[in-house]
Write a protein that holds these residues in place. Structure first.
Motif, PDB file in Angstrom:
ATOM      1  N   ARG A   1      15.896  25.821   7.602  1.00 30.23           N
ATOM      2  CA  ARG A   1      16.086  26.969   6.713  1.00 30.23           C
ATOM      3  C   ARG A   1      16.594  26.548   5.333  1.00 30.23           C
ATOM      4  O   ARG A   1      16.382  27.257   4.357  1.00 30.23           O
ATOM      5  CB  ARG A   1      17.060  27.957   7.335  1.00 30.23           C
ATOM      6  CG  ARG A   1      16.501  28.604   8.574  1.00 30.23           C
ATOM      7  CD  ARG A   1      17.438  29.677   9.066  1.00 30.23           C
ATOM      8  NE  ARG A   1      16.996  30.223  10.321  1.00 30.23           N
ATOM      9  CZ  ARG A   1      16.287  31.344  10.439  1.00 30.23           C
ATOM     10  NH1 ARG A   1      15.951  32.009   9.362  1.00 30.23           N
ATOM     11  NH2 ARG A   1      15.925  31.769  11.611  1.00 30.23           N
ATOM     12  N   ASP A   2      17.282  25.437   5.235  1.00 29.07           N
ATOM     13  CA  ASP A   2      17.794  24.952   3.955  1.00 29.07           C
ATOM     14  C   ASP A   2      16.883  23.931   3.279  1.00 29.07           C
ATOM     15  O   ASP A   2      17.213  23.427   2.209  1.00 29.07           O
ATOM     16  CB  ASP A   2      19.170  24.322   4.143  1.00 29.07           C
ATOM     17  CG  ASP A   2      20.233  25.354   4.442  1.00 29.07           C
ATOM     18  OD1 ASP A   2      20.020  26.525   4.090  1.00 29.07           O
ATOM     19  OD2 ASP A   2      21.269  24.974   5.011  1.00 29.07           O
ATOM     20  N   ALA A   3      15.748  23.637   3.870  1.00 31.86           N
ATOM     21  CA  ALA A   3      14.851  22.616   3.322  1.00 31.86           C
ATOM     22  C   ALA A   3      14.288  23.024   1.966  1.00 31.86           C
ATOM     23  O   ALA A   3      13.999  22.167   1.135  1.00 31.86           O
ATOM     24  CB  ALA A   3      13.718  22.335   4.301  1.00 31.86           C
ATOM     25  N   TRP A   4      14.133  24.306   1.702  1.00 30.33           N
ATOM     26  CA  TRP A   4      13.558  24.751   0.425  1.00 30.33           C
ATOM     27  C   TRP A   4      14.436  24.365  -0.747  1.00 30.33           C
ATOM     28  O   TRP A   4      13.948  24.203  -1.867  1.00 30.33           O
ATOM     29  CB  TRP A   4      13.345  26.264   0.442  1.00 30.33           C
ATOM     30  CG  TRP A   4      14.617  27.047   0.504  1.00 30.33           C
ATOM     31  CD1 TRP A   4      15.275  27.445   1.621  1.00 30.33           C
ATOM     32  CD2 TRP A   4      15.400  27.525  -0.591  1.00 30.33           C
ATOM     33  NE1 TRP A   4      16.414  28.135   1.298  1.00 30.33           N
ATOM     34  CE2 TRP A   4      16.516  28.205  -0.059  1.00 30.33           C
ATOM     35  CE3 TRP A   4      15.265  27.441  -1.972  1.00 30.33           C
ATOM     36  CZ2 TRP A   4      17.481  28.783  -0.864  1.00 30.33           C
ATOM     37  CZ3 TRP A   4      16.226  28.029  -2.765  1.00 30.33           C
ATOM     38  CH2 TRP A   4      17.306  28.693  -2.210  1.00 30.33           C
ATOM     39  N   ARG A   5      15.722  24.182  -0.530  1.00 30.53           N
ATOM     40  CA  ARG A   5      16.625  23.836  -1.630  1.00 30.53           C
ATOM     41  C   ARG A   5      16.391  22.432  -2.150  1.00 30.53           C
ATOM     42  O   ARG A   5      16.737  22.128  -3.290  1.00 30.53           O
ATOM     43  CB  ARG A   5      18.067  23.966  -1.169  1.00 30.53           C
ATOM     44  CG  ARG A   5      18.413  25.392  -0.813  1.00 30.53           C
ATOM     45  CD  ARG A   5      19.826  25.518  -0.371  1.00 30.53           C
ATOM     46  NE  ARG A   5      20.035  26.862   0.145  1.00 30.53           N
ATOM     47  CZ  ARG A   5      21.191  27.402   0.331  1.00 30.53           C
ATOM     48  NH1 ARG A   5      22.284  26.720   0.067  1.00 30.53           N
ATOM     49  NH2 ARG A   5      21.304  28.624   0.791  1.00 30.53           N
ATOM     50  N   LYS A   6      15.810  21.572  -1.336  1.00 27.56           N
ATOM     51  CA  LYS A   6      15.540  20.199  -1.747  1.00 27.56           C
ATOM     52  C   LYS A   6      14.122  20.016  -2.290  1.00 27.56           C
ATOM     53  O   LYS A   6      13.730  18.918  -2.632  1.00 27.56           O
ATOM     54  CB  LYS A   6      15.768  19.261  -0.572  1.00 27.56           C
ATOM     55  CG  LYS A   6      17.219  19.230  -0.138  1.00 27.56           C
ATOM     56  CD  LYS A   6      17.416  18.295   1.009  1.00 27.56           C
ATOM     57  CE  LYS A   6      18.856  18.236   1.393  1.00 27.56           C
ATOM     58  NZ  LYS A   6      19.246  19.200   2.393  1.00 27.56           N
TER      59      LYS A   6
ATOM     60  N   PHE B   1      12.573  23.231  -7.337  1.00 27.37           N
ATOM     61  CA  PHE B   1      13.891  23.761  -7.630  1.00 27.37           C
ATOM     62  C   PHE B   1      14.845  22.698  -8.154  1.00 27.37           C
ATOM     63  O   PHE B   1      16.048  22.929  -8.218  1.00 27.37           O
ATOM     64  CB  PHE B   1      14.486  24.416  -6.384  1.00 27.37           C
ATOM     65  CG  PHE B   1      13.657  25.554  -5.878  1.00 27.37           C
ATOM     66  CD1 PHE B   1      13.594  26.731  -6.588  1.00 27.37           C
ATOM     67  CD2 PHE B   1      12.931  25.438  -4.718  1.00 27.37           C
ATOM     68  CE1 PHE B   1      12.827  27.789  -6.138  1.00 27.37           C
ATOM     69  CE2 PHE B   1      12.158  26.483  -4.261  1.00 27.37           C
ATOM     70  CZ  PHE B   1      12.100  27.660  -4.970  1.00 27.37           C
ATOM     71  N   SER B   2      14.322  21.546  -8.582  1.00 30.10           N
ATOM     72  CA  SER B   2      15.198  20.509  -9.125  1.00 30.10           C
ATOM     73  C   SER B   2      15.709  20.942 -10.502  1.00 30.10           C
ATOM     74  O   SER B   2      15.117  21.783 -11.181  1.00 30.10           O
ATOM     75  CB  SER B   2      14.475  19.176  -9.223  1.00 30.10           C
ATOM     76  OG  SER B   2      13.493  19.229 -10.225  1.00 30.10           O
ATOM     77  N   ARG B   3      16.798  20.365 -10.910  1.00 28.89           N
ATOM     78  CA  ARG B   3      17.447  20.770 -12.164  1.00 28.89           C
ATOM     79  C   ARG B   3      16.557  20.484 -13.377  1.00 28.89           C
ATOM     80  O   ARG B   3      16.478  21.287 -14.300  1.00 28.89           O
ATOM     81  CB  ARG B   3      18.772  20.031 -12.293  1.00 28.89           C
ATOM     82  CG  ARG B   3      19.636  20.556 -13.381  1.00 28.89           C
ATOM     83  CD  ARG B   3      20.983  19.923 -13.306  1.00 28.89           C
ATOM     84  NE  ARG B   3      21.592  20.286 -12.023  1.00 28.89           N
ATOM     85  CZ  ARG B   3      22.856  20.556 -11.859  1.00 28.89           C
ATOM     86  NH1 ARG B   3      23.684  20.462 -12.862  1.00 28.89           N
ATOM     87  NH2 ARG B   3      23.328  20.905 -10.698  1.00 28.89           N
ATOM     88  N   THR B   4      15.868  19.342 -13.379  1.00 27.85           N
ATOM     89  CA  THR B   4      15.019  19.003 -14.530  1.00 27.85           C
ATOM     90  C   THR B   4      13.829  19.944 -14.635  1.00 27.85           C
ATOM     91  O   THR B   4      13.436  20.321 -15.739  1.00 27.85           O
ATOM     92  CB  THR B   4      14.531  17.551 -14.434  1.00 27.85           C
ATOM     93  OG1 THR B   4      13.849  17.364 -13.192  1.00 27.85           O
ATOM     94  CG2 THR B   4      15.683  16.582 -14.522  1.00 27.85           C
TER      95      THR B   4
ATOM     96  N   ASN C   1      11.180  24.299 -17.610  1.00 30.21           N
ATOM     97  CA  ASN C   1      10.426  25.556 -17.592  1.00 30.21           C
ATOM     98  C   ASN C   1      11.222  26.743 -18.123  1.00 30.21           C
ATOM     99  O   ASN C   1      10.713  27.857 -18.142  1.00 30.21           O
ATOM    100  CB  ASN C   1       9.962  25.851 -16.170  1.00 30.21           C
ATOM    101  CG  ASN C   1       8.960  24.841 -15.688  1.00 30.21           C
ATOM    102  OD1 ASN C   1       8.230  24.256 -16.484  1.00 30.21           O
ATOM    103  ND2 ASN C   1       8.934  24.610 -14.401  1.00 30.21           N
ATOM    104  N   MET C   2      12.447  26.503 -18.559  1.00 31.43           N
ATOM    105  CA  MET C   2      13.264  27.606 -19.052  1.00 31.43           C
ATOM    106  C   MET C   2      12.717  28.162 -20.374  1.00 31.43           C
ATOM    107  O   MET C   2      12.715  29.357 -20.598  1.00 31.43           O
ATOM    108  CB  MET C   2      14.705  27.146 -19.242  1.00 31.43           C
ATOM    109  CG  MET C   2      15.656  28.278 -19.504  1.00 31.43           C
ATOM    110  SD  MET C   2      17.357  27.740 -19.652  1.00 31.43           S
ATOM    111  CE  MET C   2      17.678  27.066 -18.040  1.00 31.43           C
TER     112      MET C   2
END
Length: 64
Positions: free
Chosen positions: A14-19, A23-26, A31-32
């Motif tokens: 369930r937490d795999a999407w965070r990695k 969704f990485s910071r760069t 894309n901001m």
């Protein structure tokens, strides 16, 4: 004995999407502001043209 670790996290799936790389910071920072790089290049080109070419025309007009 299997190669599984002794402790298995039941919430890992369930937490795999965070990695995920999306969704990485760069990626988020890149894309901001879409189009910011193109806008900076276009504005820099405009300033160079304005300072180099149009200032030369203005100085020629002042000499007459």
């Amino acid at each position: 004995m299997s190669n599984l670790p002794l402790y298995r996290d039941p919430w890992a799936r369930r937490d795999a999407w965070r990695k995920h790389p999306v969704f990485s910071r760069t990626t988020v920072l890149r894309n901001m502001f879409p189009g910011l790089g193109i806008a900076i290049v276009a504005f820099t080109g405009y300033v160079i043209v304005d300072n180099v070419f149009l200032s030369a025309k203005k100085s020629e007009e002042n000499h007459h």
